[in-house]
Design a protein around this motif. Structure first.
Motif, PDB file in Angstrom:
ATOM      1  N   ALA A  13       1.016  -1.531   0.071  1.00  0.00           N
ATOM      2  CA  ALA A  13      -0.161  -0.369  -0.151  1.00  0.00           C
ATOM      3  C   ALA A  13       0.265   1.199  -0.280  1.00  0.00           C
ATOM      4  CB  ALA A  13      -1.007   0.044   1.226  1.00  0.00           C
ATOM      5  N   ASN A  14       2.251   1.106   0.451  1.00  0.00           N
ATOM      6  CA  ASN A  14       2.907   2.421   0.562  1.00  0.00           C
ATOM      7  C   ASN A  14       3.961   2.280  -0.907  1.00  0.00           C
ATOM      8  OD1 ASN A  14       1.561   3.507   3.435  1.00  0.00           O
ATOM      9  ND2 ASN A  14       3.936   1.986   4.340  1.00  0.00           N
ATOM     10  N   GLY A  15       3.365   1.760  -1.804  1.00  0.00           N
ATOM     11  CA  GLY A  15       3.937   1.721  -3.063  1.00  0.00           C
ATOM     12  C   GLY A  15       5.368   1.203  -2.875  1.00  0.00           C
ATOM     13  N   ALA A  16       5.073  -0.150  -2.449  1.00  0.00           N
ATOM     14  CA  ALA A  16       6.790  -1.026  -2.492  1.00  0.00           C
ATOM     15  C   ALA A  16       6.726  -1.128  -3.745  1.00  0.00           C
ATOM     16  CB  ALA A  16       6.036  -2.628  -2.133  1.00  0.00           C
ATOM     17  N   PRO A  17       8.071  -1.538  -4.407  1.00  0.00           N
ATOM     18  CA  PRO A  17       8.831  -1.812  -5.626  1.00  0.00           C
ATOM     19  C   PRO A  17       8.638  -2.710  -6.485  1.00  0.00           C
ATOM     20  CG  PRO A  17      10.846  -1.489  -3.993  1.00  0.00           C
ATOM     21  CD  PRO A  17       9.147  -1.476  -3.184  1.00  0.00           C
ATOM     22  N   LEU A  18       8.259  -2.720  -7.450  1.00  0.00           N
ATOM     23  CA  LEU A  18       7.873  -3.516  -8.622  1.00  0.00           C
ATOM     24  C   LEU A  18       8.542  -4.528  -8.489  1.00  0.00           C
ATOM     25  CD1 LEU A  18       6.987  -1.195 -12.038  1.00  0.00           C
ATOM     26  CD2 LEU A  18       5.556  -2.165 -10.052  1.00  0.00           C
ATOM     27  N   ILE A  19       9.853  -4.625  -8.317  1.00  0.00           N
ATOM     28  CA  ILE A  19      10.578  -5.772  -8.579  1.00  0.00           C
ATOM     29  C   ILE A  19      12.444  -5.279  -7.832  1.00  0.00           C
ATOM     30  CG2 ILE A  19      12.215  -5.092 -10.660  1.00  0.00           C
ATOM     31  CD1 ILE A  19      11.616  -8.468 -11.464  1.00  0.00           C
ATOM     32  N   VAL A  20      12.965  -5.698  -7.330  1.00  0.00           N
ATOM     33  CA  VAL A  20      14.408  -5.504  -6.221  1.00  0.00           C
ATOM     34  C   VAL A  20      15.381  -6.951  -7.105  1.00  0.00           C
ATOM     35  CG1 VAL A  20      15.667  -5.174  -4.415  1.00  0.00           C
ATOM     36  CG2 VAL A  20      13.536  -4.397  -4.644  1.00  0.00           C
ATOM     37  N   ASP A  21      16.380  -6.399  -7.740  1.00  0.00           N
ATOM     38  CA  ASP A  21      17.255  -8.133  -8.429  1.00  0.00           C
ATOM     39  C   ASP A  21      18.695  -7.522  -7.548  1.00  0.00           C
ATOM     40  OD1 ASP A  21      17.929 -10.524  -8.998  1.00  0.00           O
ATOM     41  OD2 ASP A  21      17.199  -9.960 -11.177  1.00  0.00           O
ATOM     42  N   SER A  22      19.102  -8.090  -6.875  1.00  0.00           N
ATOM     43  CA  SER A  22      20.887  -8.054  -6.617  1.00  0.00           C
ATOM     44  C   SER A  22      21.392  -9.729  -7.010  1.00  0.00           C
ATOM     45  CB  SER A  22      21.002  -7.556  -5.180  1.00  0.00           C
ATOM     46  OG  SER A  22      20.084  -9.921  -4.210  1.00  0.00           O
ATOM     47  N   PHE A  23      20.432 -10.439  -7.562  1.00  0.00           N
ATOM     48  CA  PHE A  23      20.912 -12.067  -8.482  1.00  0.00           C
ATOM     49  C   PHE A  23      21.199 -12.979  -7.318  1.00  0.00           C
ATOM     50  CE2 PHE A  23      21.478  -8.034 -11.453  1.00  0.00           C
ATOM     51  CZ  PHE A  23      21.263  -8.295 -11.941  1.00  0.00           C
ATOM     52  N   GLU A  24      20.980 -12.468  -6.157  1.00  0.00           N
ATOM     53  CA  GLU A  24      20.972 -14.016  -5.078  1.00  0.00           C
ATOM     54  C   GLU A  24      20.614 -15.041  -5.934  1.00  0.00           C
ATOM     55  OE1 GLU A  24      23.339 -13.099  -2.804  1.00  0.00           O
ATOM     56  OE2 GLU A  24      23.548 -11.754  -4.287  1.00  0.00           O
ATOM     57  N   SER A  25      19.578 -14.993  -6.548  1.00  0.00           N
ATOM     58  CA  SER A  25      19.539 -16.418  -6.983  1.00  0.00           C
ATOM     59  C   SER A  25      20.917 -17.059  -7.732  1.00  0.00           C
ATOM     60  CB  SER A  25      17.697 -16.181  -7.985  1.00  0.00           C
ATOM     61  OG  SER A  25      18.263 -15.289  -9.278  1.00  0.00           O
ATOM     62  N   GLY A  26      21.348 -16.348  -8.384  1.00  0.00           N
ATOM     63  CA  GLY A  26      22.131 -16.673  -8.664  1.00  0.00           C
ATOM     64  C   GLY A  26      21.997 -17.135 -10.265  1.00  0.00           C
ATOM     65  N   ASP A  27      20.667 -16.749 -10.828  1.00  0.00           N
ATOM     66  CA  ASP A  27      21.000 -16.819 -12.536  1.00  0.00           C
ATOM     67  C   ASP A  27      19.870 -15.693 -12.409  1.00  0.00           C
ATOM     68  OD1 ASP A  27      18.301 -16.786 -11.680  1.00  0.00           O
ATOM     69  OD2 ASP A  27      18.667 -18.504 -11.804  1.00  0.00           O
ATOM     70  N   MET A  28      18.828 -15.754 -13.686  1.00  0.00           N
ATOM     71  CA  MET A  28      18.278 -14.156 -14.175  1.00  0.00           C
ATOM     72  C   MET A  28      17.171 -14.489 -14.005  1.00  0.00           C
ATOM     73  SD  MET A  28      21.392 -12.864 -15.755  1.00  0.00           S
ATOM     74  CE  MET A  28      20.417 -11.174 -16.053  1.00  0.00           C
ATOM     75  N   SER A  29      16.831 -15.274 -13.393  1.00  0.00           N
ATOM     76  CA  SER A  29      15.202 -15.611 -12.812  1.00  0.00           C
ATOM     77  C   SER A  29      14.098 -14.497 -12.492  1.00  0.00           C
ATOM     78  CB  SER A  29      15.113 -17.015 -11.990  1.00  0.00           C
ATOM     79  OG  SER A  29      15.457 -16.857 -10.665  1.00  0.00           O
ATOM     80  N   ALA A  30      14.390 -13.562 -11.847  1.00  0.00           N
ATOM     81  CA  ALA A  30      13.750 -12.969 -11.296  1.00  0.00           C
ATOM     82  C   ALA A  30      12.405 -12.072 -11.625  1.00  0.00           C
ATOM     83  CB  ALA A  30      14.578 -11.461 -10.660  1.00  0.00           C
ATOM     84  N   THR A  31      11.619 -12.038 -11.515  1.00  0.00           N
ATOM     85  CA  THR A  31      10.518 -12.035 -12.399  1.00  0.00           C
ATOM     86  C   THR A  31       8.868 -11.383 -10.991  1.00  0.00           C
ATOM     87  OG1 THR A  31       8.475 -12.625 -14.196  1.00  0.00           O
ATOM     88  CG2 THR A  31       9.154 -14.187 -11.320  1.00  0.00           C
ATOM     89  N   ASN A  32       7.523 -10.883 -11.936  1.00  0.00           N
ATOM     90  CA  ASN A  32       7.447 -10.445 -10.504  1.00  0.00           C
ATOM     91  C   ASN A  32       5.434 -10.424 -11.310  1.00  0.00           C
ATOM     92  OD1 ASN A  32       6.219  -8.331 -12.357  1.00  0.00           O
ATOM     93  ND2 ASN A  32       7.179  -6.184 -11.347  1.00  0.00           N
ATOM     94  N   GLY A  33       4.089 -10.212 -10.496  1.00  0.00           N
ATOM     95  CA  GLY A  33       3.405 -10.699 -11.647  1.00  0.00           C
ATOM     96  C   GLY A  33       2.777 -10.228 -12.622  1.00  0.00           C
ATOM     97  N   ASP A  34       3.319  -9.163 -12.833  1.00  0.00           N
ATOM     98  CA  ASP A  34       4.033  -8.042 -14.447  1.00  0.00           C
ATOM     99  C   ASP A  34       4.154  -8.747 -16.035  1.00  0.00           C
ATOM    100  OD1 ASP A  34       1.267  -6.546 -13.834  1.00  0.00           O
ATOM    101  OD2 ASP A  34       3.217  -5.263 -12.766  1.00  0.00           O
TER     102      ASP A  34
END
Length: 303
Positions: free
Chosen positions: A20-41
């Motif tokens: 509600a306070n405007g969280a980011p769409l996405i934050v990626d520091s690549f801690e997954s070790g790959d390029m898999s970051a995504t979101n609901g959009d």
């Protein structure tokens, strides 16, 4: 059990409050070790183009290829966590680029990320010597789109230093215009090996061809506080119309890209801790700026 339920309720309340306070769409520091970051959009990293996820010691991901030891004489220490995204320009090569698709369309968008200047950085001396740094568009890059494109490029000096400028297309399948706002960006040798934080803001015109589109960029070095961010570029009267068909806002872009003046030696940039938001990212209280854990995980948040 009741205690666990209470904790779960508190966590859910906290999550809803942050959204509600405007969280980011996405934050990626690549801690997954790959390029898999995504979101609901449906945010999506394109395939690596001379980029790879690295730790301080190894390449851990490059289109699925993993576990390659660091060559001697390199510095891959990340800014946050244990991973970062490496952009490798081999000696004489011109390209290292990471494209992305935002998934959604956003009239008003913010980016904030960290960039490490290569430890052997020296801007190429051939002509032309402009290098791509960051680009953002709606339905097509530059003249390929009915909508606008905004891009930043850095230009070289005789001592190997660089100046940063921006240019943009007003859409209607026109090329980007002349560069504006050339400002000192990287000083050689003083800035070699330093991390800088980049904050970018792009806002579409409010109505058709109205000249109230916004293009802004701030920079601070890692030893500077958020209050010391320097506003390098600010244009608040740009014509940045939303296309009549296709994406209804900013939709895609790239980090780094083509270097017209190829580097004389292997040159490697690092990018880390990327935050994308529809809310301003200049507040020092923002979770993506100051209130972060020492080793933050990859986050995927749907706003």
């Amino acid at each position: 059990m009741a205690h666990l339920k209470h904790l779960t309720a508190l966590a859910l309340t906290s999550l809803l409050a942050s959204m509600a306070n405007g969280a980011p769409l996405i934050v990626d520091s690549f801690e997954s070790g790959d390029m898999s970051a995504t979101n609901g959009d449906g945010f999506d990293w394109h395939p690596n183009n001379r980029t790879s996820v690295v730790t301080a010691e190894r390449v851990v991901y490059n289109n699925g290829e993993k576990d390659v030891a660091i060559p001697s004489g390199r510095d891959w220490d990340p800014k946050h966590g244990e991973h970062s995204l490496r952009f490798r320009y081999g000696a004489g090569d011109h390209m290292a680029e990471q494209r992305f698709n935002l998934g959604g369309d956003y009239e008003d968008i913010w980016f904030q990320y960290w960039v490490k200047v290569p430890i052997n950085y020296s801007h190429g001396q051939s002509s032309p010597n402009n290098h791509k740094f960051f680009a953002l568009w709606m339905d097509g890059y530059s003249y390929k789109g009915e909508g606008p494109t905004v891009a930043w490029e850095f230009w070289g000096a005789s001592d190997g230093s660089s100046r940063l400028a921006f240019h943009y297309s007003e859409g209607s399948s026109t090329i980007m215009g002349g560069h504006q706002g050339r400002a000192d960006f990287i000083s050689v040798p003083d800035d070699r090996g330093r991390w800088m934080e980049i904050t970018i803001h792009a806002k579409a015109s409010s109505n058709g061809q109205s000249n109230d589109g916004v293009i802004e960029l701030w920079r601070r070095w890692e030893n500077e506080s958020p209050s010391q961010r320097m506003l390098m570029h600010q244009k608040t009267d740009a014509v940045l119309p939303i296309p009549t068909q296709g994406p209804q806002g900013w939709h895609a872009g790239y980090f780094m890209g083509w270097a017209n003046a190829a580097y004389a030696k292997d040159t490697e940039w690092l990018v880390d801790y990327i935050t994308i938001s529809t809310e301003p990212l200049l507040d020092s209280g923002n979770i993506a700026i100051s209130n972060v854990a020492p080793n933050p995980p990859t986050l995927s948040i749907d706003n």
